[in-house]
Design a protein around this motif. Structure first.
Motif, PDB file in Angstrom:
ATOM      1  N   LEU A  80       3.510 -11.219  -6.692  1.00 61.40           N
ATOM      2  CA  LEU A  80       4.822 -11.178  -6.059  1.00 61.40           C
ATOM      3  C   LEU A  80       5.957 -11.657  -6.968  1.00 61.40           C
ATOM      4  O   LEU A  80       6.962 -10.962  -7.132  1.00 61.40           O
ATOM      5  N   THR A  81       5.784 -12.818  -7.587  1.00 60.30           N
ATOM      6  CA  THR A  81       6.863 -13.366  -8.417  1.00 60.30           C
ATOM      7  C   THR A  81       7.111 -12.460  -9.626  1.00 60.30           C
ATOM      8  O   THR A  81       8.247 -12.199  -9.983  1.00 60.30           O
ATOM      9  N   GLY A 125      10.394 -10.394 -10.663  1.00 61.53           N
ATOM     10  CA  GLY A 125      11.037 -10.926 -11.855  1.00 61.53           C
ATOM     11  C   GLY A 125      11.511 -12.361 -11.691  1.00 61.53           C
ATOM     12  O   GLY A 125      12.500 -12.770 -12.283  1.00 61.53           O
ATOM     13  N   VAL A 126      10.822 -13.101 -10.843  1.00 63.32           N
ATOM     14  CA  VAL A 126      11.165 -14.510 -10.620  1.00 63.32           C
ATOM     15  C   VAL A 126       9.925 -15.332 -10.916  1.00 63.32           C
ATOM     16  O   VAL A 126       8.860 -15.053 -10.373  1.00 63.32           O
ATOM     17  N   LEU A 127      10.062 -16.302 -11.793  1.00 61.49           N
ATOM     18  CA  LEU A 127       8.913 -17.156 -12.069  1.00 61.49           C
ATOM     19  C   LEU A 127       9.059 -18.482 -11.341  1.00 61.49           C
ATOM     20  O   LEU A 127       9.740 -19.384 -11.795  1.00 61.49           O
ATOM     21  N   LEU A 128       8.436 -18.567 -10.189  1.00 62.90           N
ATOM     22  CA  LEU A 128       8.409 -19.841  -9.476  1.00 62.90           C
ATOM     23  C   LEU A 128       7.399 -20.732 -10.189  1.00 62.90           C
ATOM     24  O   LEU A 128       6.460 -20.229 -10.814  1.00 62.90           O
ATOM     25  N   PRO A 129       7.546 -22.045 -10.097  1.00 65.22           N
ATOM     26  CA  PRO A 129       6.625 -22.932 -10.812  1.00 65.22           C
ATOM     27  C   PRO A 129       5.272 -23.093 -10.123  1.00 65.22           C
ATOM     28  O   PRO A 129       4.502 -23.969 -10.480  1.00 65.22           O
ATOM     29  N   LYS A 138       0.837  -1.212   0.000  1.00 63.10           N
ATOM     30  CA  LYS A 138       0.000   0.000   0.000  1.00 63.10           C
ATOM     31  C   LYS A 138       0.869   1.259   0.000  1.00 63.10           C
ATOM     32  O   LYS A 138       0.435   2.322  -0.428  1.00 63.10           O
ATOM     33  N   LYS A 139       2.083   1.111   0.534  1.00 64.97           N
ATOM     34  CA  LYS A 139       2.994   2.263   0.596  1.00 64.97           C
ATOM     35  C   LYS A 139       4.003   2.272  -0.546  1.00 64.97           C
ATOM     36  O   LYS A 139       4.310   3.316  -1.097  1.00 64.97           O
ATOM     37  N   VAL A 140       4.539   1.105  -0.843  1.00 60.45           N
ATOM     38  CA  VAL A 140       5.580   1.013  -1.876  1.00 60.45           C
ATOM     39  C   VAL A 140       5.149  -0.029  -2.902  1.00 60.45           C
ATOM     40  O   VAL A 140       4.815  -1.159  -2.542  1.00 60.45           O
ATOM     41  N   ALA A 141       5.174   0.378  -4.184  1.00 59.63           N
ATOM     42  CA  ALA A 141       4.660  -0.500  -5.239  1.00 59.63           C
ATOM     43  C   ALA A 141       5.541  -1.714  -5.515  1.00 59.63           C
ATOM     44  O   ALA A 141       5.063  -2.715  -6.031  1.00 59.63           O
ATOM     45  N   VAL A 142       6.824  -1.608  -5.200  1.00 55.83           N
ATOM     46  CA  VAL A 142       7.717  -2.735  -5.478  1.00 55.83           C
ATOM     47  C   VAL A 142       8.086  -3.455  -4.186  1.00 55.83           C
ATOM     48  O   VAL A 142       8.259  -2.819  -3.152  1.00 55.83           O
ATOM     49  N   PRO A 143       8.185  -4.771  -4.257  1.00 61.75           N
ATOM     50  CA  PRO A 143       8.570  -5.518  -3.058  1.00 61.75           C
ATOM     51  C   PRO A 143       9.988  -5.146  -2.623  1.00 61.75           C
ATOM     52  O   PRO A 143      10.797  -4.770  -3.456  1.00 61.75           O
ATOM     53  N   PRO A 144      10.286  -5.235  -1.331  1.00 57.85           N
ATOM     54  CA  PRO A 144      11.647  -4.923  -0.873  1.00 57.85           C
ATOM     55  C   PRO A 144      12.672  -5.870  -1.483  1.00 57.85           C
ATOM     56  O   PRO A 144      12.352  -7.015  -1.823  1.00 57.85           O
TER      57      PRO A 144
END
Ligand SMILES: *[C@@H]1O[C@H](CO)[C@@H](O)[C@H](O)[C@H]1NC(C)=O
Ligand SMILES: *[C@@H]1O[C@H](CO)[C@@H](O)[C@H](O)[C@H]1NC(C)=O
Length: 132
Positions: free
Chosen positions: A98-99, A103-107, A48-54
């Motif tokens: 999240l993935t 930029g990570v594609l978990l299966p 809600k505060k930051v658009a990108v995950p830490p």
């Protein structure tokens, strides 16, 4: 100490330090829970505060992806992530992004209701996933 025994001590110490600990290889839900916490915090409220995950979260996602060396490991990782996702503050739509955000594609989709037994055995890496 004679030089030769000193070298031997150094040799032994560097040998011990170079041994991978077995806990690095096995999927350990407690360790995952600890390092996955920044992801959970972001999915629950942080977004809600930051658009990108830490960064700490995305680094962990990369680690999880590299840990999924085979089908069994993927299932185990999926179950760990799923149990972390059982936080009532978690918004499923945000969780699903999240993935992609990292930029990570978990299966498997990182959502609270993921069915981990639906992971495709033949496609445990770089699985296609619908964007957004
Ligand atoms: C998860 O998927 C498996 C395989 O498709 C299925 O047998 C099982 O019933 C599903 N579980 C849930 C809770 O939907
Ligand atoms: C596994 O593959 C099947 C068939 O291609 C697909 O329908 C299913 O959604 C895949 N499972 C996951 C978790 O992506």
């Amino acid at each position: 100490m004679r030089p030769s025994s000193f070298s031997l001590v150094i040799l032994i110490i560097s040998f011990l330090l170079s041994q991978p600990s077995s806990s690095d290889a096995a999927v350990n839900c407690n360790n995952i829970a600890k390092s996955f916490k920044p992801c959970i915090d972001w999915v629950a409220t942080g977004h809600k505060k930051v658009a990108v995950p830490p960064k700490a979260c995305c680094n962990e996602m990369h680690k999880l992806n590299n840990m999924g060396i085979d089908y069994d490991a993927e299932i185990a990782i999926c179950e760990c992530v799923k149990s972390e996702m059982q936080d009532p503050n978690i918004d499923e739509k945000i969780a699903d992004k999240l993935t992609w955000r990292c930029g990570v594609l978990l299966p498997f989709p990182t959502v609270p209701k993921v069915n981990c037994s639906e992971i495709n055995a033949t496609n445990t890496r770089g699985l296609n996933q619908d964007t957004n």
